[in-house]
Design a protein around this motif. Structure first.
Motif, PDB file in Angstrom:
ATOM      1  N   THR A  24       0.840  -1.190   0.000  1.00  0.00           N
ATOM      2  CA  THR A  24       0.000   0.000   0.000  1.00  0.00           C
ATOM      3  C   THR A  24       0.880   1.248   0.000  1.00  0.00           C
ATOM      4  O   THR A  24       1.733   1.393   0.869  1.00  0.00           O
ATOM      5  N   PRO A  25       0.741   2.132  -0.955  1.00  0.00           N
ATOM      6  CA  PRO A  25       1.622   3.292  -1.040  1.00  0.00           C
ATOM      7  C   PRO A  25       1.418   4.247   0.128  1.00  0.00           C
ATOM      8  O   PRO A  25       0.311   4.402   0.645  1.00  0.00           O
ATOM      9  N   THR A  26       2.517   4.856   0.557  1.00  0.00           N
ATOM     10  CA  THR A  26       2.471   5.852   1.617  1.00  0.00           C
ATOM     11  C   THR A  26       2.379   7.232   0.987  1.00  0.00           C
ATOM     12  O   THR A  26       3.201   7.589   0.141  1.00  0.00           O
ATOM     13  N   ARG A  27       1.395   7.997   1.391  1.00  0.00           N
ATOM     14  CA  ARG A  27       1.253   9.333   0.828  1.00  0.00           C
ATOM     15  C   ARG A  27       2.318  10.276   1.381  1.00  0.00           C
ATOM     16  O   ARG A  27       2.797  10.123   2.500  1.00  0.00           O
ATOM     17  N   ILE A  28       2.654  11.276   0.584  1.00  0.00           N
ATOM     18  CA  ILE A  28       3.665  12.261   0.945  1.00  0.00           C
ATOM     19  C   ILE A  28       3.026  13.337   1.811  1.00  0.00           C
ATOM     20  O   ILE A  28       2.082  14.011   1.380  1.00  0.00           O
ATOM     21  N   SER A  29       3.526  13.517   3.017  1.00  0.00           N
ATOM     22  CA  SER A  29       3.039  14.582   3.894  1.00  0.00           C
ATOM     23  C   SER A  29       3.604  15.912   3.420  1.00  0.00           C
ATOM     24  O   SER A  29       4.828  16.074   3.324  1.00  0.00           O
ATOM     25  N   VAL A  30       2.722  16.857   3.112  1.00  0.00           N
ATOM     26  CA  VAL A  30       3.187  18.079   2.460  1.00  0.00           C
ATOM     27  C   VAL A  30       2.418  19.306   2.937  1.00  0.00           C
ATOM     28  O   VAL A  30       1.215  19.244   3.211  1.00  0.00           O
ATOM     29  N   ILE A  31       3.152  20.416   3.030  1.00  0.00           N
ATOM     30  CA  ILE A  31       2.573  21.752   3.152  1.00  0.00           C
ATOM     31  C   ILE A  31       2.910  22.489   1.862  1.00  0.00           C
ATOM     32  O   ILE A  31       4.047  22.448   1.387  1.00  0.00           O
ATOM     33  N   PHE A  32       1.919  23.160   1.289  1.00  0.00           N
ATOM     34  CA  PHE A  32       2.119  23.949   0.079  1.00  0.00           C
ATOM     35  C   PHE A  32       2.265  25.403   0.498  1.00  0.00           C
ATOM     36  O   PHE A  32       1.341  25.988   1.068  1.00  0.00           O
ATOM     37  N   ASP A  33       3.430  26.008   0.237  1.00  0.00           N
ATOM     38  CA  ASP A  33       3.726  27.380   0.661  1.00  0.00           C
ATOM     39  C   ASP A  33       3.820  28.261  -0.574  1.00  0.00           C
ATOM     40  O   ASP A  33       4.704  28.067  -1.415  1.00  0.00           O
ATOM     41  N   SER A  34       2.923  29.259  -0.684  1.00  0.00           N
ATOM     42  CA  SER A  34       2.722  29.908  -1.983  1.00  0.00           C
ATOM     43  C   SER A  34       2.364  31.383  -1.892  1.00  0.00           C
ATOM     44  O   SER A  34       1.636  31.806  -0.998  1.00  0.00           O
ATOM     45  N   ASP A  35       2.862  32.150  -2.872  1.00  0.00           N
ATOM     46  CA  ASP A  35       2.376  33.518  -3.108  1.00  0.00           C
ATOM     47  C   ASP A  35       1.281  33.402  -4.177  1.00  0.00           C
ATOM     48  O   ASP A  35       1.451  33.823  -5.319  1.00  0.00           O
ATOM     49  N   THR A  36       0.160  32.877  -3.804  1.00  0.00           N
ATOM     50  CA  THR A  36      -0.840  32.349  -4.735  1.00  0.00           C
ATOM     51  C   THR A  36      -1.400  33.387  -5.690  1.00  0.00           C
ATOM     52  O   THR A  36      -1.833  33.045  -6.794  1.00  0.00           O
ATOM     53  N   ASN A  37      -1.397  34.640  -5.308  1.00  0.00           N
ATOM     54  CA  ASN A  37      -2.018  35.673  -6.142  1.00  0.00           C
ATOM     55  C   ASN A  37      -1.037  36.324  -7.102  1.00  0.00           C
ATOM     56  O   ASN A  37      -1.389  37.273  -7.800  1.00  0.00           O
ATOM     57  N   ASN A  38       0.178  35.812  -7.171  1.00  0.00           N
ATOM     58  CA  ASN A  38       1.202  36.463  -7.972  1.00  0.00           C
ATOM     59  C   ASN A  38       0.895  36.442  -9.462  1.00  0.00           C
ATOM     60  O   ASN A  38       0.849  37.477 -10.115  1.00  0.00           O
ATOM     61  N   GLU A  39       0.666  35.217 -10.007  1.00  0.00           N
ATOM     62  CA  GLU A  39       0.451  35.146 -11.449  1.00  0.00           C
ATOM     63  C   GLU A  39      -0.622  34.100 -11.723  1.00  0.00           C
ATOM     64  O   GLU A  39      -1.773  34.270 -11.365  1.00  0.00           O
ATOM     65  N   LEU A  40      -0.250  32.949 -12.331  1.00  0.00           N
ATOM     66  CA  LEU A  40      -1.215  31.885 -12.603  1.00  0.00           C
ATOM     67  C   LEU A  40      -0.654  30.491 -12.362  1.00  0.00           C
ATOM     68  O   LEU A  40      -1.408  29.528 -12.274  1.00  0.00           O
TER      69      LEU A  40
END
Length: 333
Positions: A24-40
């Protein structure tokens, strides 16, 4: 004899179940850190992540402000908008991070409500929860939140891995880097596991080489994603019921380059390389440093980092488009 056969059958079933559990695959624990409004590219990268939850265990979305996208509220609101469009508002938290840069904030982190405290404290708390693996931080903006977390809680250094979309290494310049050079140098001078995906404007070796063609956007993106029963208002003031239609409007305002006209999907590459490292080439190098805006190599540096380059753009883009068409919002769907 019959009892022996029954015993063998039971043992075979147990082994089969154990084998299934081990594969059974182990999912990658992740935080997404972003300047989301910058472009696209941030929005597309975030949707790609949210629609790949058979691969990623998303702990949260942290935001930071860079000079093209307005203040932190603008970046937070755009990240929340994408989360809503991907039907994950009640599943994935969006957290406000740093408005200013590392040098402006680092001397104030002893205060309860310093600039960016919510994101910084969130990163620290999630890192401390990790057992037997590292929390991966997919960083596609400036490195301010991460550098501040390492200053405030150096004990998390061995608990996180940072995968950063930034720089034009070995050449100078690049938007994410220039928004907060001191935070880049601070992270490079720690022992945190660090991987860097240079953009390299105009070169096929960097993330700039993973492009979507203007003529294919409508076909590949429009209407795709989760279909909502309610509407979400875009930053253009219009109402949308899926991420694909909203993404098309973002592309309408984009600048295109080359012939035929195309636009790079920089940040999406970071998620793609985390999902399948075979889609790129990695090289281990002694950690360099930025001085007066120029990269300076340190060949005798014992601290090593990874540089990613030479991506399989076709496979990344095929997977991106397929994911938008057939999103996975739960583990192992």
């Amino acid at each position: 004899m019959k009892s022996i056969k029954n015993l063998l059958f039971v043992c075979s079933c147990v082994l089969l179940l154990v084998g299934c559990e081990q594969t059974t695959p182990t999912r990658i624990s992740v935080i997404f850190d972003s300047d989301t409004n910058n472009e696209l590219d941030d929005q597309n990268a975030l949707a790609y992540l949210l629609f790949n939850q058979q691969v990623f265990d998303i702990k949260g979305i942290t935001t930071c402000a860079t000079y093209n996208g307005g203040d932190i509220d603008s970046h937070y609101n755009e990240a929340l908008r994408v989360v809503k469009l991907c039907d994950q508002e009640n599943e994935v938290n969006v957290i406000k991070g740093a408005n200013n840069n590392f040098d402006q904030i680092k001397t104030t982190i002893s205060k309860a409500n310093f600039d960016g405290y919510e994101a910084v404290n969130f990163i620290i708390d999630e890192a401390k929860k990790i057992k037997g693996e590292k929390l991966q931080i997919c960083a596609v903006g400036k490195l301010t939140n991460i550098a501040l977390a390492l200053v405030k809680a150096p004990e998390i250094t061995d608990k996180i891995k940072v995968i950063w979309l930034g720089s034009n290494y070995p050449d100078k310049g690049e938007y994410n880097q220039e928004n907060d050079v001191p935070s880049v140098n601070f992270v490079l001078n720690t022992n945190v596991e660090f991987e860097m995906l240079p953009c390299r404007y105009g070169a096929l070796t960097g993330t700039d080489g993973v492009k979507i063609y203007k003529a294919t956007i409508q076909e590949k993106i429009a209407g795709f994603g989760v279909q909502l029963n309610t509407t979400v208002k875009g930053r253009d003031g219009r109402d949308y019921t899926n991420f694909g239609d909203y993404a098309v409007t973002l592309f309408k305002n984009a600048e295109y380059y080359l012939d035929p006209p195309s636009h790079a999907l920089f940040d999406m590459v970071t998620v793609a390389i985390m999902k399948n490292p075979k889609w790129g080439q990695k090289t281990v190098i002694p950690a360099p440093v930025i001085k007066n805006g120029v990269w300076v190599d340190r060949p005798n540096n014992t601290r090593k980092i990874i540089i990613w380059e030479n991506y399989n753009a076709d496979k990344m883009l095929d997977d991106f488009f397929t994911t938008l068409k057939y999103p996975h919002l739960t583990a192992f769907q």
